[in-house]
Design a protein around this motif. Sequence first.
Motif, PDB file in Angstrom:
ATOM      1  N   GLY A  77      29.407 -13.395 -19.358  1.00 27.58           N
ATOM      2  CA  GLY A  77      29.889 -13.506 -17.984  1.00 27.58           C
ATOM      3  C   GLY A  77      30.900 -12.434 -17.622  1.00 27.58           C
ATOM      4  N   ALA A  78      31.523 -11.798 -18.608  1.00 30.04           N
ATOM      5  CA  ALA A  78      32.433 -10.680 -18.320  1.00 30.04           C
ATOM      6  C   ALA A  78      31.693  -9.562 -17.597  1.00 30.04           C
ATOM      7  N   TRP A  79      30.413  -9.383 -17.907  1.00 29.02           N
ATOM      8  CA  TRP A  79      29.603  -8.373 -17.194  1.00 29.02           C
ATOM      9  C   TRP A  79      29.531  -8.718 -15.713  1.00 29.02           C
ATOM     10  N   GLN A  80      29.348 -10.007 -15.407  1.00 27.34           N
ATOM     11  CA  GLN A  80      29.274 -10.427 -14.005  1.00 27.34           C
ATOM     12  C   GLN A  80      30.581 -10.150 -13.272  1.00 27.34           C
ATOM     13  N   ALA A  81      31.713 -10.356 -13.970  1.00 26.00           N
ATOM     14  CA  ALA A  81      33.006 -10.071 -13.350  1.00 26.00           C
ATOM     15  C   ALA A  81      33.134  -8.591 -13.018  1.00 26.00           C
ATOM     16  N   GLY A  82      32.715  -7.735 -13.945  1.00 28.07           N
ATOM     17  CA  GLY A  82      32.746  -6.298 -13.676  1.00 28.07           C
ATOM     18  C   GLY A  82      31.792  -5.907 -12.569  1.00 28.07           C
ATOM     19  N   ALA A  83      30.617  -6.550 -12.550  1.00 27.18           N
ATOM     20  CA  ALA A  83      29.655  -6.265 -11.484  1.00 27.18           C
ATOM     21  C   ALA A  83      30.223  -6.652 -10.126  1.00 27.18           C
ATOM     22  N   TRP A  84      30.907  -7.796 -10.053  1.00 30.56           N
ATOM     23  CA  TRP A  84      31.483  -8.207  -8.777  1.00 30.56           C
ATOM     24  C   TRP A  84      32.598  -7.258  -8.353  1.00 30.56           C
ATOM     25  N   ARG A  85      33.334  -6.713  -9.291  1.00 33.72           N
ATOM     26  CA  ARG A  85      34.382  -5.748  -8.927  1.00 33.72           C
ATOM     27  C   ARG A  85      33.780  -4.560  -8.181  1.00 33.72           C
ATOM     28  N   ALA A  86      32.607  -4.125  -8.598  1.00 36.29           N
ATOM     29  CA  ALA A  86      31.932  -3.033  -7.897  1.00 36.29           C
ATOM     30  C   ALA A  86      31.290  -3.520  -6.600  1.00 36.29           C
ATOM     31  N   LEU A  87      30.613  -4.662  -6.665  1.00 44.01           N
ATOM     32  CA  LEU A  87      29.912  -5.176  -5.487  1.00 44.01           C
ATOM     33  C   LEU A  87      30.854  -5.482  -4.335  1.00 44.01           C
ATOM     34  N   SER A  88      32.028  -6.001  -4.663  1.00 48.17           N
ATOM     35  CA  SER A  88      32.953  -6.473  -3.626  1.00 48.17           C
ATOM     36  C   SER A  88      33.396  -5.366  -2.681  1.00 48.17           C
ATOM     37  N   ARG A  89      33.190  -4.126  -3.048  1.00 49.16           N
ATOM     38  CA  ARG A  89      33.585  -3.010  -2.186  1.00 49.16           C
ATOM     39  C   ARG A  89      32.699  -2.899  -0.959  1.00 49.16           C
ATOM     40  N   PHE A  90      31.449  -3.416  -1.069  1.00 49.60           N
ATOM     41  CA  PHE A  90      30.529  -3.192   0.050  1.00 49.60           C
ATOM     42  C   PHE A  90      29.562  -4.347   0.314  1.00 49.60           C
ATOM     43  N   PHE A  91      29.559  -5.377  -0.521  1.00 51.33           N
ATOM     44  CA  PHE A  91      28.579  -6.454  -0.388  1.00 51.33           C
ATOM     45  C   PHE A  91      29.271  -7.757  -0.021  1.00 51.33           C
ATOM     46  N   ARG A  92      28.765  -8.460   0.999  1.00 55.21           N
ATOM     47  CA  ARG A  92      29.341  -9.720   1.455  1.00 55.21           C
ATOM     48  C   ARG A  92      28.235 -10.777   1.546  1.00 55.21           C
ATOM     49  N   PRO A  93      28.164 -11.680   0.580  1.00 50.58           N
ATOM     50  CA  PRO A  93      27.147 -12.732   0.658  1.00 50.58           C
ATOM     51  C   PRO A  93      27.520 -13.799   1.680  1.00 50.58           C
ATOM     52  N   ASP A  94      26.516 -14.524   2.129  1.00 52.22           N
ATOM     53  CA  ASP A  94      26.741 -15.687   2.994  1.00 52.22           C
ATOM     54  C   ASP A  94      26.809 -16.971   2.175  1.00 52.22           C
ATOM     55  N   ILE A  95      26.184 -16.951   0.986  1.00 50.00           N
ATOM     56  CA  ILE A  95      26.078 -18.108   0.097  1.00 50.00           C
ATOM     57  C   ILE A  95      26.291 -17.619  -1.328  1.00 50.00           C
ATOM     58  N   VAL A  96      26.895 -18.465  -2.157  1.00 47.71           N
ATOM     59  CA  VAL A  96      27.029 -18.156  -3.588  1.00 47.71           C
ATOM     60  C   VAL A  96      26.489 -19.331  -4.387  1.00 47.71           C
ATOM     61  N   VAL A  97      25.663 -19.027  -5.396  1.00 49.29           N
ATOM     62  CA  VAL A  97      25.090 -20.041  -6.280  1.00 49.29           C
ATOM     63  C   VAL A  97      25.319 -19.609  -7.719  1.00 49.29           C
ATOM     64  N   GLY A  98      25.674 -20.555  -8.579  1.00 49.59           N
ATOM     65  CA  GLY A  98      25.879 -20.224  -9.983  1.00 49.59           C
ATOM     66  C   GLY A  98      25.347 -21.294 -10.911  1.00 49.59           C
ATOM     67  N   ALA A  99      25.010 -20.864 -12.132  1.00 56.64           N
ATOM     68  CA  ALA A  99      24.599 -21.786 -13.185  1.00 56.64           C
ATOM     69  C   ALA A  99      25.305 -21.385 -14.469  1.00 56.64           C
ATOM     70  N   SER A 100      25.739 -22.390 -15.233  1.00 61.40           N
ATOM     71  CA  SER A 100      26.425 -22.167 -16.508  1.00 61.40           C
ATOM     72  C   SER A 100      27.647 -21.282 -16.273  1.00 61.40           C
ATOM     73  N   ILE A 101      27.822 -20.205 -17.033  1.00 59.33           N
ATOM     74  CA  ILE A 101      29.017 -19.376 -16.825  1.00 59.33           C
ATOM     75  C   ILE A 101      29.020 -18.791 -15.420  1.00 59.33           C
ATOM     76  N   GLY A 102      27.840 -18.622 -14.849  1.00 62.53           N
ATOM     77  CA  GLY A 102      27.759 -18.141 -13.475  1.00 62.53           C
ATOM     78  C   GLY A 102      28.346 -19.108 -12.476  1.00 62.53           C
ATOM     79  N   SER A 103      28.438 -20.394 -12.853  1.00 66.86           N
ATOM     80  CA  SER A 103      29.057 -21.363 -11.946  1.00 66.86           C
ATOM     81  C   SER A 103      30.552 -21.099 -11.818  1.00 66.86           C
ATOM     82  N   LEU A 104      31.191 -20.658 -12.903  1.00 66.80           N
ATOM     83  CA  LEU A 104      32.622 -20.356 -12.867  1.00 66.80           C
ATOM     84  C   LEU A 104      32.882 -19.043 -12.145  1.00 66.80           C
ATOM     85  N   ASN A 105      32.104 -18.014 -12.488  1.00 69.30           N
ATOM     86  CA  ASN A 105      32.251 -16.754 -11.763  1.00 69.30           C
ATOM     87  C   ASN A 105      31.920 -16.933 -10.286  1.00 69.30           C
ATOM     88  N   GLY A 106      30.883 -17.716 -10.006  1.00 76.03           N
ATOM     89  CA  GLY A 106      30.507 -17.956  -8.623  1.00 76.03           C
ATOM     90  C   GLY A 106      31.565 -18.723  -7.848  1.00 76.03           C
TER      91      GLY A 106
END
Length: 259
Positions: free
Chosen positions: A17-46
Amino acid sequence: MATPITALVVSAGGMFGAWQAGAWRALSRFFRPDIVVGASIGSLNGWAIAGGCDPQAWVDMWLTLEQGQKLRYRMPLSLFDGILQPALFEEWVQSIYASFTPRLPYGVVITELPRLRPRLVCAPHVTWQHLAASCAVPGMLPIRLIEGKRWIDGGVLTPLPLWAAAEMGATRILALNVLKEAPATFRLAAQTLRAIAPSGPSLPPDIEVLSISPSGLMGSSRDAFQWRRENAAKWADAGYQDILAQEQSIQKMFYSDPN
């Protein structure tokens, strides 16, 4: 033409899930979701993403995850127990839960026992117990009892619950799938459960999906369950770089003018 509804779906993956955190650091500069869904560790990052976490601070959390160093093993007392002592894990989940309140529609996927059926739970009905249940890898962490039913990891049947985003109304999805190339143990366990589980919900064919995964191998099954700072730092940086490499594709799909 109706306005597209964009979902960010964050997969299962343990300490990857650390990869997802790094990915969001890059994504957050230009990407804005309307909905967030997560499963397992993705539920915490989400949960953190939907709650408006500071992207760099969230990466820093992954780099200083003291609970991960202190996890201890035990002899399970029953089939409903796990080999990890749950107290530190539960403390971590409760801390994350208390730190954020979703600013966007948020959904977590959990799996019901014994029927092996996935269920989507949406905020404001999500509790820290739901987040803990979504991370409850069978044999590793205790099965969670919620509302008189037993629940386990939301990613055991499919690590990437695209169907849940569609159920919440998404018309297009950006997915962060850290388990596209899962360790052998993960694959074997998932294949076994899928063989005995009933058919689950499917993704409608008209939903657009862009799935981004690590460009390199992440590590072993042991790495996925055992936190180490050097691994977390490596994976977070890889997530950041993998998004940068895909930025043009993301911009084209989600922000280009179709006219």
